[in-house]
Design a protein around this motif. Structure first.
Motif, mmCIF file in Angstrom:
data_model
loop_
_atom_site.group_PDB
_atom_site.id
_atom_site.type_symbol
_atom_site.label_atom_id
_atom_site.label_comp_id
_atom_site.label_asym_id
_atom_site.label_seq_id
_atom_site.Cartn_x
_atom_site.Cartn_y
_atom_site.Cartn_z
ATOM 1 N N ARG A 42 -43.173 2.078 19.464
ATOM 2 C CA ARG A 42 -41.932 2.518 20.114
ATOM 3 C C ARG A 42 -42.243 3.315 21.372
ATOM 4 N NH1 ARG A 42 -37.809 4.283 15.244
ATOM 5 N NH2 ARG A 42 -37.751 2.266 14.239
ATOM 6 N N GLY A 43 -43.037 2.716 22.261
ATOM 7 C CA GLY A 43 -43.349 3.385 23.509
ATOM 8 C C GLY A 43 -44.459 4.374 23.339
ATOM 9 N N GLY A 44 -45.343 4.467 24.353
ATOM 10 C CA GLY A 44 -46.402 5.452 24.304
ATOM 11 C C GLY A 44 -47.435 5.171 23.254
ATOM 12 N N GLY A 45 -47.509 3.925 22.771
ATOM 13 C CA GLY A 45 -48.459 3.608 21.727
ATOM 14 C C GLY A 45 -49.880 3.847 22.174
ATOM 15 N N ARG A 46 -50.742 4.271 21.219
ATOM 16 C CA ARG A 46 -52.133 4.540 21.535
ATOM 17 C C ARG A 46 -53.041 3.786 20.580
ATOM 18 N NH1 ARG A 46 -53.195 8.854 24.888
ATOM 19 N NH2 ARG A 46 -51.378 10.088 25.518
ATOM 20 N N ARG A 47 -54.270 3.623 21.005
ATOM 21 C CA ARG A 47 -55.252 2.950 20.174
ATOM 22 C C ARG A 47 -55.821 3.933 19.159
ATOM 23 N NH1 ARG A 47 -56.549 -1.702 23.119
ATOM 24 N NH2 ARG A 47 -56.065 -1.532 25.348
ATOM 25 N N GLY A 48 -56.274 3.385 18.052
ATOM 26 C CA GLY A 48 -57.049 4.193 17.105
ATOM 27 C C GLY A 48 -56.324 5.377 16.551
ATOM 28 N N GLY A 49 -55.034 5.236 16.202
ATOM 29 C CA GLY A 49 -54.310 6.321 15.554
ATOM 30 C C GLY A 49 -54.138 7.531 16.435
ATOM 31 N N GLY A 50 -53.948 7.305 17.766
ATOM 32 C CA GLY A 50 -53.675 8.434 18.652
ATOM 33 C C GLY A 50 -54.828 8.731 19.588
ATOM 34 N N ARG A 51 -56.030 8.130 19.373
ATOM 35 C CA ARG A 51 -57.166 8.352 20.251
ATOM 36 C C ARG A 51 -57.272 7.203 21.251
ATOM 37 N NH1 ARG A 51 -59.009 9.593 15.151
ATOM 38 N NH2 ARG A 51 -59.958 7.535 14.940
ATOM 39 N N GLY A 52 -57.776 7.498 22.457
ATOM 40 C CA GLY A 52 -57.956 6.462 23.451
ATOM 41 C C GLY A 52 -56.759 6.354 24.372
ATOM 42 N N PRO A 103 -53.387 4.937 26.321
ATOM 43 C CA PRO A 103 -52.156 4.308 25.805
ATOM 44 C C PRO A 103 -52.224 2.796 25.925
ATOM 45 C CG PRO A 103 -51.664 6.112 27.327
ATOM 46 C CD PRO A 103 -53.134 5.853 27.442
ATOM 47 N N LEU A 104 -51.568 2.123 24.993
ATOM 48 C CA LEU A 104 -51.481 0.666 25.059
ATOM 49 C C LEU A 104 -50.561 0.259 26.206
ATOM 50 C CD1 LEU A 104 -50.984 -0.156 21.266
ATOM 51 C CD2 LEU A 104 -53.094 -0.379 22.575
ATOM 52 N N SER A 105 -50.881 -0.849 26.824
ATOM 53 C CA SER A 105 -50.010 -1.370 27.861
ATOM 54 C C SER A 105 -48.722 -1.887 27.230
ATOM 55 C CB SER A 105 -50.704 -2.510 28.613
ATOM 56 O OG SER A 105 -50.878 -3.631 27.752
ATOM 57 N N ALA A 106 -47.683 -2.021 28.038
ATOM 58 C CA ALA A 106 -46.411 -2.538 27.532
ATOM 59 C C ALA A 106 -46.581 -3.937 26.975
ATOM 60 C CB ALA A 106 -45.366 -2.518 28.647
ATOM 61 N N ALA A 107 -47.405 -4.750 27.627
ATOM 62 C CA ALA A 107 -47.617 -6.114 27.148
ATOM 63 C C ALA A 107 -48.296 -6.125 25.783
ATOM 64 C CB ALA A 107 -48.458 -6.892 28.166
#
Length: 535
Positions: A1-11, A13-17
Motif C-alpha cells: 500500500r505505497g512505500g513498500g520496502r524490501r526485506g521487511g522494511g530494510r533496503g 523502497p520498491l518501485s511502483a511497478a
C-alpha cells in the motif's frame, strides 16, 4: 500500500511497478486458491463429517453459547431493562401499514429452530429498539425499509439479525432459489451469492455481528461468513467457497472480493448498514454507494423488493442522503429511541479534572481502575499512548508502592496486527485480562458482557467528535445493565489535550441523563464564555 520496502522494511523502497507486480501475483494466488476450494466443494458436496469435524463443531458450539448452551435458556443471564422504561420512543411505520410491537421474545413468530436459538442466547424482554425495529423488519420483508436510531449498547444487533436469519430461513422453507445454496450453473460462477448482507465499519464490529449471527443460525442450515480487511484472505475465501446465506463484511474487503468475482451481490434481498455514520466518517461513502447501487454492483434495487435497513446511534447529513437515495421513502419506517446521539441513562458518568501531564493521568488512572470492581476498558486518543499506559500499568507506574495490577492488561489499536487484536479481545472477554486499553477503533460494536467501567484518559478535543464519547462509554451499561464511565477532563484549549471545545455538548449529555455535574466543571472559563454558568 505505497512505500513498500524490501526485506521487511530494510533496503530501498520498491518501485511502483514492482509493487503492482507483487499485488498482481498476490491477487492471482488468491483467485487460484478460491476456485480450487470451489471445485473441491462441488466435487464432494455431501461428504460425511468426520469425527474430528464433529468434535470441532461441538467446541465451536461451546464457544458460541458458553454456559448458555443448555438449550432451554434457563441459564441465560437476563439483563434488567427497567432502565429503558422512561426513554421516549418515536415510531413511524411508513406506508406499509401498522405493526404489533414485540413485548416478549417468546411471542416471536419465527421458525422453531430460530426460536430455540433465541432462547439459548438469553433474549427475554426486548429493549425499546428491539421492541419496535424487530417486528417492523419481520413484517415488512421485501416491502418496507427501516431507519433505526438508539443509544449504543441498546441491543441493535439482535434487532436486525433476528429478522435477517428469519428472512434467510423463509427463503429456504418456501423453496425460493437462495442462490448461495444452489449449484452454480457455470464453472466460474461463485457460490457466494448471499441473500442477506450486513456491512459494518470495522473488523471488530463485523466479527461481533457475525458471532451473533452464528448463534442465531446454529443448526438451522443457514451459513454465516465474515470478511474484513487487515487479515489473511485465504481463510475467508475458504468460507465463501462453501456458500453463504448471511454475509457480514467491512466495505473495503467486500468491494475487493466483489471486484475479484469471489462474491456476487446479485442475490441480495436484505441489506443492513450498521453504524452507517461511522462508515461515512471513515471515508467509505464511495464504496457504500457503489455496493448498493444496482447499476454498479448488480445488487437488486428497492424496486426489486430489496429490504434496506440502517442502524446507528447518530444520523448526520451524509446518512440522510443515503436514506434518500437508496430506500423507498414512502415505505420507510423510522424508529428513534431517546435523543439521537444521546447516551444510556443507566451509565453513571463521572467527570474528573485533570492536567495534560501523562504521569499525572497515570496516577489518576490507577486510582480509577481500583475504584470500580470489574472489567474495565480504557480509551486513549493516540495509539502510542495506549501502548505507554499498558506498559506503565504492568510495571506499576512510578513505583511509589502501588505495585503492578493484579489483572492482565491488553491493548487494541491500529498498530496491532489482526492476530494480536483478536488475542487481546479474547483474553479480555474470557476474564484472563481485566483491563483493555483501546483507541476509538474499539469504541463501536465491542459487545463484551459485564464491562463495569469505561475510563476516558483522553477525551475528544473538538465538539464535532463528541459522538466518540457517546460510543466509548456505551461499552458499559449495555442492554439495561448499570455501568460507570470516568472521564479525565483537561480545561482550556491546549493543543491535542485541552477539552474546552467539548464542554457544551458534554454538559448537555450529563444534564439530559440527570448526572451529577461537578461544581468546578460549571465554573470553568469555557462554561462562562458559552453562557452556561449555573447558580
Amino acid at each position: 500500500r505505497g512505500g513498500g520496502r524490501r526485506g521487511g522494511g530494510r533496503g530501498p523502497p520498491l518501485s511502483a511497478a514492482e509493487q503492482r507486480r507483487r499485488a498482481d501475483r498476490k491477487a492471482d494466488a488468491e483467485a487460484s486458491f478460491f476456485w480450487q476450494q470451489v471445485e473441491f466443494r462441488r466435487s464432494a458436496p455431501d461428504a460425511a463429517r468426520s469425527s474430528r469435524v464433529a468434535h470441532q463443531r461441538r467446541g465451536h458450539e461451546a464457544r458460541l453459547f458458553g454456559e448458555r448452551g443448555s438449550g432451554d435458556g434457563s441459564s441465560a443471564p437476563v439483563a434488567p431493562v427497567d432502565a429503558y422504561d422512561d426513554i421516549p420512543v418515536e415510531v413511524h411505520a411508513g406506508s406499509r401499514g401498522d405493526y404489533v410491537p414485540l413485548q416478549d421474545f417468546a411471542k416471536l413468530d419465527v421458525d422453531e429452530m430460530l426460536m430455540a436459538n433465541v432462547r439459548r442466547c438469553g433474549y427475554a424482554a426486548p429493549t425499546p429498539v428491539q421492541r419496535h425495529a424487530l417486528p417492523l423488519a419481520l413484517s415488512g420483508a421485501g416491502e418496507r425499509d427501516l431507519l433505526a436510531s438508539a443509544q449504543t449498547g441498546s441491543g441493535k444487533t439482535a434487532a436486525f439479525m433476528v429478522p435477517m436469519v428469519a428472512h434467510a430461513m423463509r427463503l429456504q422453507r418456501e423453496g425460493e432459489p437462495v442462490r448461495s445454496r444452489a449449484p452454480p450453473p457455470g464453472p466460474r460462477d461463485t457460490p457466494a451469492v448471499p441473500p442477506c448482507l450486513v456491512v459494518a465499519p470495522t473488523r471488530e464490529l463485523a466479527m461481533q455481528i457475525a458471532e451473533e449471527a452464528e448463534r442465531l443460525a446454529w443448526d438451522t442450515g443457514i451459513r454465516v461468513a465474515c470478511v474484513y480487511g487487515g487479515a489473511k484472505a485465504r481463510p475467508q475465501l475458504a468460507s465463501l467457497a462453501r456458500g453463504v446465506d448471511v454475509l457480514v463484511a467491512t466495505p473495503g474487503r467486500l468491494q475487493d472480493f466483489s471486484d475479484a468475482g469471489f462474491i456476487s451481490l446479485t442475490g441480495v434481498r436484505h441489506i443492513v448498514l450498521d453504524e452507517a455514520d461511522r462508515m461515512l466518517d471513515m471515508g467509505f461513502e464511495p464504496q457504500i454507494r457503489r455496493l448498493v447501487d444496482s447499476a454498479s454492483s448488480g445488487m437488486p434495487s428497492p424496486a426489486d423488493g430489496r429490504q434496506t435497513s440502517l442502524f446507528s446511534a447518530t444520523f448526520p447529513d451524509g446518512v440522510s442522503r443515503l436514506v434518500r437515495d437508496y430506500t423507498r421513502g414512502d415505505a420507510l419506517a423510522r424508529v428513534t429511541v431517546g435523543r439521537i446521539g444521546s447516551t444510556v441513562g443507566g451509565i453513571e458518568q463521572r467527570i474528573v479534572e485533570a492536567t495534560s501531564d501523562k504521569w499525572h493521568k497515570l496516577e489518576m488512572l490507577q486510582e480509577a481502575i481500583a475504584a470500580v470492581e470489574g472489567p474495565t476498558i480504557v480509551f486513549t486518543a493516540r495509539k502510542h499512548m495506549a501502548s505507554w499506559y499498558r506498559k506503565q500499568l504492568l510495571k506499576g507506574g512510578r513505583g511509589e508502592g502501588r505495585g503492578s495490577l493484579s489483572v492482565g492488561v491488553e491493548e487494541i489499536h491500529g498498530d496491532r496486527t489482526q492476530g494480536q487484536r483478536e488475542v487481546a479481545l479474547a483474553n479480555f472477554k474470557s476474564g484472563k485480562s481485566g483491563v483493555l486499553i483501546a483507541t476509538d477503533v474499539a469504541a463501536r460494536g465491542l459487545d463484551v458482557d459485564g464491562v463495569a467501567h469505561v475510563i476516558n484518559v483522553e477525551l475528544p478535543t473538538t465538539s464535532k467528535d463528541i459522538d466518540s464519547y457517546t460510543h466509548r462509554i456505551g461499552r458499559t451499561g449495555r442492554r439495561g445493565r448499570k455501568g460507570v464511565a470516568t472521564s479525565f477532563y483537561v480545561p482550556g484549549n491546549e493543543p491535542k489535550h485541552g477539552n474546552a471545545d467539548i464542554h457544551a455538548p458534554l454538559l448537555q449529555l450529563l444534564e439530559e441523563n440527570d448526572q451529577q455535574t461537578p461544581s468546578w466543571f460549571l465554573e470553568l472559563p469555557e462554561a462562562k464564555r458559552a453562557g452556561q454558568r449555573r447558580v
